[in-house]
Design a protein around this motif. Structure first.
Motif, PDB file in Angstrom:
ATOM      1  N   LEU A 176      10.578   4.733  -1.044  1.00  0.00           N
ATOM      2  CA  LEU A 176      10.696   5.485   0.192  1.00  0.00           C
ATOM      3  C   LEU A 176       9.422   6.300   0.339  1.00  0.00           C
ATOM      4  O   LEU A 176       8.969   6.932  -0.617  1.00  0.00           O
ATOM      5  CB  LEU A 176      11.899   6.426   0.099  1.00  0.00           C
ATOM      6  N   GLU A 177       8.850   6.265   1.541  1.00  0.00           N
ATOM      7  CA  GLU A 177       7.612   7.005   1.755  1.00  0.00           C
ATOM      8  C   GLU A 177       7.710   7.874   2.993  1.00  0.00           C
ATOM      9  O   GLU A 177       8.224   7.433   4.023  1.00  0.00           O
ATOM     10  CB  GLU A 177       6.448   6.023   1.913  1.00  0.00           C
ATOM     11  N   VAL A 178       7.224   9.080   2.869  1.00  0.00           N
ATOM     12  CA  VAL A 178       7.188   9.989   4.004  1.00  0.00           C
ATOM     13  C   VAL A 178       5.742  10.425   4.183  1.00  0.00           C
ATOM     14  O   VAL A 178       5.081  10.800   3.221  1.00  0.00           O
ATOM     15  CB  VAL A 178       8.068  11.230   3.763  1.00  0.00           C
ATOM     16  N   ALA A 220       0.232  12.248  -2.148  1.00  0.00           N
ATOM     17  CA  ALA A 220      -1.098  11.735  -1.816  1.00  0.00           C
ATOM     18  C   ALA A 220      -1.612  12.366  -0.535  1.00  0.00           C
ATOM     19  O   ALA A 220      -0.851  12.935   0.247  1.00  0.00           O
ATOM     20  CB  ALA A 220      -1.034  10.216  -1.665  1.00  0.00           C
ATOM     21  N   ALA A 221      -2.919  12.255  -0.345  1.00  0.00           N
ATOM     22  CA  ALA A 221      -3.546  12.730   0.886  1.00  0.00           C
ATOM     23  C   ALA A 221      -4.590  11.714   1.321  1.00  0.00           C
ATOM     24  O   ALA A 221      -5.182  11.027   0.484  1.00  0.00           O
ATOM     25  CB  ALA A 221      -4.206  14.086   0.649  1.00  0.00           C
ATOM     26  N   LEU A 263       0.843  -1.194   0.000  1.00  0.00           N
ATOM     27  CA  LEU A 263       0.000   0.000   0.000  1.00  0.00           C
ATOM     28  C   LEU A 263       0.876   1.241   0.000  1.00  0.00           C
ATOM     29  O   LEU A 263       2.018   1.207   0.451  1.00  0.00           O
ATOM     30  CB  LEU A 263      -0.905  -0.006   1.241  1.00  0.00           C
ATOM     31  N   ASN A 264       0.316   2.325  -0.520  1.00  0.00           N
ATOM     32  CA  ASN A 264       1.160   3.501  -0.700  1.00  0.00           C
ATOM     33  C   ASN A 264       1.011   4.537   0.401  1.00  0.00           C
ATOM     34  O   ASN A 264       1.078   5.723   0.165  1.00  0.00           O
ATOM     35  CB  ASN A 264       0.905   4.099  -2.077  1.00  0.00           C
ATOM     36  N   TYR A 265       0.766   4.061   1.622  1.00  0.00           N
ATOM     37  CA  TYR A 265       0.853   4.931   2.792  1.00  0.00           C
ATOM     38  C   TYR A 265       1.493   4.114   3.894  1.00  0.00           C
ATOM     39  O   TYR A 265       1.540   2.886   3.849  1.00  0.00           O
ATOM     40  CB  TYR A 265      -0.514   5.464   3.217  1.00  0.00           C
ATOM     41  N   VAL A 266       2.019   4.821   4.902  1.00  0.00           N
ATOM     42  CA  VAL A 266       2.822   4.143   5.914  1.00  0.00           C
ATOM     43  C   VAL A 266       1.942   3.452   6.952  1.00  0.00           C
ATOM     44  O   VAL A 266       2.202   2.328   7.350  1.00  0.00           O
ATOM     45  CB  VAL A 266       3.790   5.134   6.591  1.00  0.00           C
ATOM     46  N   ASP A 267       0.898   4.145   7.422  1.00  0.00           N
ATOM     47  CA  ASP A 267       0.033   3.502   8.421  1.00  0.00           C
ATOM     48  C   ASP A 267      -1.270   3.045   7.758  1.00  0.00           C
ATOM     49  O   ASP A 267      -1.755   3.644   6.811  1.00  0.00           O
ATOM     50  CB  ASP A 267      -0.242   4.448   9.596  1.00  0.00           C
ATOM     51  N   TYR A 268      -1.804   1.974   8.289  1.00  0.00           N
ATOM     52  CA  TYR A 268      -3.046   1.393   7.791  1.00  0.00           C
ATOM     53  C   TYR A 268      -4.198   2.342   8.134  1.00  0.00           C
ATOM     54  O   TYR A 268      -4.197   2.937   9.212  1.00  0.00           O
ATOM     55  CB  TYR A 268      -3.238   0.083   8.553  1.00  0.00           C
ATOM     56  N   PRO A 269      -5.211   2.486   7.253  1.00  0.00           N
ATOM     57  CA  PRO A 269      -6.336   3.363   7.599  1.00  0.00           C
ATOM     58  C   PRO A 269      -6.961   2.941   8.937  1.00  0.00           C
ATOM     59  O   PRO A 269      -7.060   1.747   9.236  1.00  0.00           O
ATOM     60  CB  PRO A 269      -7.317   3.142   6.445  1.00  0.00           C
ATOM     61  N   ARG A 270      -7.393   3.915   9.729  1.00  0.00           N
ATOM     62  CA  ARG A 270      -7.941   3.615  11.068  1.00  0.00           C
ATOM     63  C   ARG A 270      -9.154   2.695  10.977  1.00  0.00           C
ATOM     64  O   ARG A 270      -9.409   1.894  11.865  1.00  0.00           O
ATOM     65  CB  ARG A 270      -8.351   4.918  11.780  1.00  0.00           C
ATOM     66  N   GLN A 296      -9.904  10.609  14.299  1.00  0.00           N
ATOM     67  CA  GLN A 296      -9.710  11.100  12.940  1.00  0.00           C
ATOM     68  C   GLN A 296      -8.230  11.274  12.671  1.00  0.00           C
ATOM     69  O   GLN A 296      -7.443  11.479  13.590  1.00  0.00           O
ATOM     70  CB  GLN A 296     -10.400  12.446  12.760  1.00  0.00           C
ATOM     71  N   ALA A 297      -7.856  11.208  11.399  1.00  0.00           N
ATOM     72  CA  ALA A 297      -6.457  11.450  11.039  1.00  0.00           C
ATOM     73  C   ALA A 297      -6.402  12.135   9.686  1.00  0.00           C
ATOM     74  O   ALA A 297      -7.178  11.809   8.784  1.00  0.00           O
ATOM     75  CB  ALA A 297      -5.695  10.133  11.008  1.00  0.00           C
ATOM     76  N   TYR A 298      -5.493  13.095   9.558  1.00  0.00           N
ATOM     77  CA  TYR A 298      -5.274  13.806   8.298  1.00  0.00           C
ATOM     78  C   TYR A 298      -3.835  13.512   7.873  1.00  0.00           C
ATOM     79  O   TYR A 298      -2.917  13.771   8.642  1.00  0.00           O
ATOM     80  CB  TYR A 298      -5.425  15.313   8.496  1.00  0.00           C
ATOM     81  N   SER A 299      -3.641  12.987   6.674  1.00  0.00           N
ATOM     82  CA  SER A 299      -2.283  12.623   6.263  1.00  0.00           C
ATOM     83  C   SER A 299      -1.925  13.199   4.907  1.00  0.00           C
ATOM     84  O   SER A 299      -2.760  13.247   4.005  1.00  0.00           O
ATOM     85  CB  SER A 299      -2.145  11.093   6.174  1.00  0.00           C
ATOM     86  N   LEU A 300      -0.667  13.606   4.779  1.00  0.00           N
ATOM     87  CA  LEU A 300      -0.094  13.967   3.482  1.00  0.00           C
ATOM     88  C   LEU A 300       1.079  13.027   3.251  1.00  0.00           C
ATOM     89  O   LEU A 300       1.868  12.791   4.166  1.00  0.00           O
ATOM     90  CB  LEU A 300       0.406  15.419   3.478  1.00  0.00           C
ATOM     91  N   ILE A 301       1.169  12.478   2.051  1.00  0.00           N
ATOM     92  CA  ILE A 301       2.151  11.426   1.810  1.00  0.00           C
ATOM     93  C   ILE A 301       2.945  11.734   0.543  1.00  0.00           C
ATOM     94  O   ILE A 301       2.393  12.225  -0.438  1.00  0.00           O
ATOM     95  CB  ILE A 301       1.437  10.066   1.631  1.00  0.00           C
ATOM     96  N   ALA A 302       4.237  11.430   0.576  1.00  0.00           N
ATOM     97  CA  ALA A 302       5.052  11.490  -0.644  1.00  0.00           C
ATOM     98  C   ALA A 302       5.718  10.135  -0.831  1.00  0.00           C
ATOM     99  O   ALA A 302       6.248   9.563   0.121  1.00  0.00           O
ATOM    100  CB  ALA A 302       6.098  12.586  -0.534  1.00  0.00           C
ATOM    101  N   ASN A 303       5.630   9.585  -2.039  1.00  0.00           N
ATOM    102  CA  ASN A 303       6.294   8.313  -2.345  1.00  0.00           C
ATOM    103  C   ASN A 303       7.386   8.558  -3.365  1.00  0.00           C
ATOM    104  O   ASN A 303       7.177   9.267  -4.334  1.00  0.00           O
ATOM    105  CB  ASN A 303       5.363   7.283  -3.008  1.00  0.00           C
ATOM    106  N   PHE A 304       8.521   7.945  -3.135  1.00  0.00           N
ATOM    107  CA  PHE A 304       9.609   8.000  -4.111  1.00  0.00           C
ATOM    108  C   PHE A 304       9.972   6.569  -4.487  1.00  0.00           C
ATOM    109  O   PHE A 304      10.341   5.773  -3.621  1.00  0.00           O
ATOM    110  CB  PHE A 304      10.825   8.713  -3.516  1.00  0.00           C
TER     111      PHE A 304
END
Ligand SMILES: [Zn+2]
Lengths: 314, 421
Positions: free
Chosen positions: B387-389, B354-355, B198-205, B371-379
C-alpha cells in the motif's frame, strides 16, 4: 547470420578495455570456480572438491536466505563459474533466477552439466497439501516443503552426494579423489552424529520456541521440539495477538528456551523472554552465521553446545 | 471529473483492510489444540490485557486491531500438484489507485479505480531461450493536473495492451544476450521496470514528458553485452534497434525510420552493505513523418545501503536521473532538460518513507517547466501486497498549483516474481 570470424574481430575491436580469461576449462590444471547460493553448500563443496575447486557463496551465513538481493556484481561471479549449486525448493526463488538470467553462462543453467540442485533425493518435511491456491494464505515462503534441510547432518550427506555427482561430471579425471573425499566426509558426519545424538539424549522432547520455521530437520535429528514460532506464518512478522498465544503455549509447556537467528530482530523474542522467564539464544541457521563457524560440522558443534548450555541453565 | 464519494469508499476500505489484515493464526495446529487448553473468562481478560501491553512494546502504541484473523485456515485435501508441469509461470497483478486533489479554490476532486490489471507469463522456451509476455489492461487516463489542460471526462475506458512480449537468447558466447520482440527499452534507471514495481504512485514527470506516461517500449531487437574489464566490476552495454513507431512525446507514430537506444550500466560494490550504480543512456529517432530527429541523452546514479545482517529491517536508497533532449522540427530545434531525485529510507520490516523532487521542461518547449514535490509512505503487508500513500505539491506550467494525496494498492497472485536490484 554473422560469421564467427567477423564476430570475433568486432569483439576484439570493442575489447580495447582489456581482455579477461574465459572460464577455466574443466580439464585444465586451474581450479574450478564453484558458486553456491548458501555458505552451507559452499562448506560441503569444499570438503568434496578439496584442492580442485575455489568456492564462493552468494548469501552470507548471517543473511536471511529467503531475502538476498540479486546484485549485478554476483552476475559477474556467476558468468565465470564452472558450477552453480543451490538449495532449491523455492528457497532462492526471489534472487537466483534473475542472477542466472543475467550471468550469460550457459554452463550453469538448470539442466546443464554445471548445475546442481542440492535438494535432489532429500526426504522432505512439511510438504504442503491441499489447494495450491491457498498456499500464500499459509505464509508465502515454503511452497514445496521446508527448504531448511541442511540443518540435519544426515541430510547433509545427501547434499554431499549431489555435489560429488556434479563435480565428478566436470572432473572425471579426479573422480577417485573426489570419491575418497566424499567417503571421508560421510564418515566424519556419521561419527559426529553419533556423538551429537548422545549429547542431546538427556534433552529429548524438550520444548523450545523459534522465530522462523527453519528447524524441523534439526528437531527430527536431535529430538528437541519447537512448539511455537514467533512468526505467525513463515515470512509474516509477529503480532501481539500471536505472541499472547505463544506465551500461553510457553507456560503450558514450560518452555524455557527461545531460539532466534542473527538476521531477525531480537525485540519480540526478548519480549517473550521477559514475560515467561525463558532465555533467548542465537543459533546459527547456516555456516558463517558467526565467525567461529567455518565448516559444516562447526555448525552443529556450535548450535548443540549452545542448546545444551541453555537447557542446563534452566 | 467524477465527484463521487461512494467510489472513494473502496480505496479507504481497502487501505484500512491492508492494515488490519495482518494474518495471524496458529503455530502448529497438530501439536497444540488451542481448544484443549484450559481457558476460563479470567484468562481471556488477562490475555486481552497482555496483548495490549505487547502491542505497546512492539509498535509503541496500543493498536491491537491489527491482529484480526483474516486469512482462511489451511484446508485439508489431496497433496498439492503446484500446477501443470509444463505451464509457464503465471502471475496476475492488480493496481488500485485513488486520489484526492485540492485544486486552488475549487472543490476537492476525487478519483479512484482499478488502474491496471496485468497478466504475466514467463518460461524457458528450450535450453537456449526464455520468453516473457506481459498483457495489461490499463485505464487510460492522462494526469489531469499536469501538462496541457484537458477536457473533463477524458477517460476512455480499459484498453488491453501488449506491454511486452519477447524472446531472450540466453546461451550466446562472449557474454552476449539478445532480446527480440516488443520490450521496454534499456534507458535510464527505471524505464525497464513496470510501473507497479516502482515505489511511488505517479511516474516521474521527466519520464512522462519525454518518454510517455508508461515509459518507452518498442518492437525490435536488443543486444546486451557484459563488458569484460580489468577492474572486474559489472558493466553492461545494451543496444536496441527498434521500429521507432511509438506513442511518445519525443518520438512519432507516423515515422519511417528506426529508433536506436543505448544504455551503459556500471555497478560497483562499495562494501558488503552499499552499492553504487551509474548509467548513461541515449535515444535517437524521428519525431514526425518528415524524419526530423530527436536525440536524448541521460545519466542516472543510484546509491543503496542495506546492511546484510539486518536486510529485513534497514535500508536506504538515493536515485537521481537527468536528461537532455534536442528536438528538431521544421521551425526550430529545441534543447530542453529534465531531472528528478528520489530518496527512500526503511523504518521497519514493513514501512518505508520516501521523498521525490521532479523538474521537467518539455521536448517541444524549453521555456516552460513543471515541478512536483512528493512525500511517500510504503507499507508492505507481504512481498505480494503493498500500500502506498503519496502527498504531492504540483507546480504545473501556466496552471494553478495544487496539492493532492495519491493512494495505491498493488497485489500479486501466482508465480513468485523475482525482484530486480
Ligand atoms: Zn524458511
Amino acid at each position: 547470420m554473422i560469421g564467427k570470424g567477423v564476430f570475433t574481430i568486432v569483439l576484439s575491436l570493442l575489447g580495447f578495455i582489456g581482455p579477461r580469461p574465459l572460464p577455466a576449462h574443466p580439464e585444465a590444471a586451474k581450479k574450478l570456480l564453484v558458486v553456491t547460493s548458501l555458505q552451507d553448500l559452499a562448506a560441503i563443496a569444499r570438503e568434496i572438491g578439496g584442492k580442485y575447486i575455489e568456492v564462493f557463496s552468494i548469501a552470507k551465513g548471517y543473511q536471511d536466505p529467503h531475502f538476498v538481493d540479486p546484485k549485478p556484481s554476483f552476475m559477474v561471479k556467476l558468468q565465470r563459474a564452472d558450477m552453480f549449486i543451490q538449495a532449491g525448493l523455492g528457497l532462492e526463488i526471489g534472487w537466483v533466477p534473475p542472477l542466472l538470467d543475467g550471468a550469460r553462462n550457459p554452463n550453469i543453467l538448470p539442466g546443464s552439466r554445471g548445475y546442481v540442485d542440492a535438494s535432489k533425493n532429500v526426504p522432505l518435511l512439511q510438504v504442503p497439501t491441499g489447494d495450491p491456491a491457498t498456499l500464500r494464505a499459509r505464509g508465502d515462503i515454503h511452497p514445496y516443503g521446508n527448504p531448511h534441510y541442511w540443518l540435519d547432518p544426515l541430510r547433509g550427506k545427501i547434499i554431499a552426494d549431489n555435489i560429488f555427482e556434479g563435480l565428478a561430471r566436470l572432473l572425471p579425471g579426479n573422480k577417485e579423489t573426489l570419491q575418497r573425499n566424499l567417503a571421508r566426509f560421510k564418515k566424519t558426519i556419521d561419527a559426529k552424529v553419533a556423538r551429537w545424538v548422545k549429547m542431546m539424549a538427556p534433552y529429548k522432547g524438550k520444548s523450545v520456541v523459534a522465530f522462523h520455521n527453519s528447524w524441523p530437520y534439526f528437531e527430527q535429528r536431535f529430538g528437541i521440539k519447537v512448539v511455537a514460532f514467533i512468526e505467525p506464518k513463515p515470512g509474516i512478522p509477529p503480532t501481539p495477538k500471536h505472541l499472547v498465544k505463544v506465551i500461553r503455549i510457553m507456560k503450558e509447556r514450560r518452555v524455557k528456551v527461545i531460539i532466534i537467528s542473527p538476521y531477525f530482530s531480537r525485540k519480540s523474542a526478548e519480549l517473550l523472554a521477559s514475560k515467561t522467564g525463558a532465555s533467548v539464544i542465537e543459533l546459527a541457521p547456516s555456516v558463517g552465521a558467526f565467525p567461529e563457524i567455518q565448516t559444516y560440522t562447526d555448525l552443529f558443534d556450535y548450535n548443540l553446545s549452545r542448546l545444551v548450555k541453555a537447557f542446563h541453565g534452566n | 471529473m467524477t465527484i463521487n464519494l461512494t467510489r472513494l469508499r473502496w480505496p479507504l476500505i481497502l487501505g484500512l483492510a491492508t492494515f488490519l489484515v495482518v494474518p495471524d493464526s496458529c503455530v502448529r495446529a497438530q501439536e497444540i489444540q488451542p481448544d484443549s487448553l484450559s481457558h476460563g473468562a479470567d484468562s481471556v481478560l488477562f490475555e486481552k490485557k497482555l496483548e495490549e501491553e505487547l502491542a505497546k512494546e512492539l509498535y509503541g502504541g496500543s493498536d491491537t486491531t491489527r491482529s484480526q484473523e483474516a486469512i482462511p485456515t489451511q484446508p485439508q485435501g489431496s497433496p498439492s500438484t503446484l500446477g501443470g508441469i509444463l505451464n509457464p509461470r503465471i502471475s496476475a497483478i492488480g493496481v488500485f489507485m485513488g486520489s484526492v486533489t485540492e485544486k486552488g479554490a475549487a472543490s476537492n476532486v476525487y478519483d479512484a479505480g482499478l488502474s491496471e490489471a496485468e497478466l504475466a507469463f514467463q518460461a524457458y522456451v528450450d535450453p537456449y531461450s526464455k520468453a516473457d509476455f506481459f498483457v495489461a489492461f490499463h485505464r487510460e487516463r492522462q494526469d489531469p493536473f499536469f501538462g496541457p489542460e484537458i477536457e473533463d471526462g477524458s477517460e476512455s475506458g480499459y484498453h488491453p495492451e501488449l506491454e511486452e512480449a519477447y524472446l531472450t537468447l540466453l546461451t550466446l558466447p562472449y557474454g552476449l544476450q539478445v532480446k527480440a520482440g516488443q520490450f521496454r527499452l534499456a534507458f535510464g534507471r527505471i524505464n525497464t521496470f513496470h510501473l507497479h514495481a516502482l515505489n511511488y504512485v505517479d511516474y516521474p514527470r521527466m519520464y512522462v514528458n519525454y518518454l510517455g506516461g508508461e515509459g518507452l517500449a518498442d518492437r525490435g531487437i536488443g543486444v546486451s553485452w557484459l563488458v569484460p574489464n580489468p577492474l572486474d566490476f559489472y558493466q553492461e552495454l545494451s543496444l536496441g534497434v527498434t521500429s521507432g513507431r511509438v506513442e511518445s512525446p519525443s518520438f512519432g507514430v507516423g515515422t519511417n525510420s528506426v529508433m536506436f537506444s543505448v544504455h551503459l550500466k556500471n555497478f560497483f560494490d562499495l562494501s558488503d552493505n552499499s552499492t553504487l550504480e551509474v548509467g548513461f543512456s541515449a535515444l535517437h529517432g524521428s519525431n514526425d513523418p518528415h524524419n526530423h530527429k530527436t536525440l536524448i541523452g541521460a545519466a542516472d546514479i543510484t546509491y543503496k545501503w542495506k546492511p546484510l545482517e539486518e536486510n529485513l529491517y534497514k535500508s536506504f536508497e538515493w536515485t537521481t536521473e537527468i536528461l537532455v533532449s534536442r528536438r528538431n522540427s521544421f521551425v526550430e530545434s529545441v534543447t530542453s532538460a529534465a531531472w528528478y531525485s528520489f530518496m527512500r529510507y526503511q523504518l521497519s520490516r514493513r514501512w518505508f518513507v520516501a521523498a521525490r523532487y521532479d523538474y521537467s521542461e518539455f521536448p517541444y518547449d524549453d521555456t516552460r517547466n513543471e515541478q512536483a514535490y512528493s512525500l511517500i509512505a510504503n507499507f508492505f503487508a507481504t512481498e505480494f501486497q503493498k500500500l502506498e500513500v503519496q502527498v504531492q505539491h504540483g507546480v504545473p506550467s501556466g496552471r494553478r498549483e495544487f496539492n493532492r494525496v495519491l493512494l495505491r494498492v498493488v497485489f500479486v497472485i501466482g508465480a513468485h516474481g523475482a525482484h530486480n536490484y
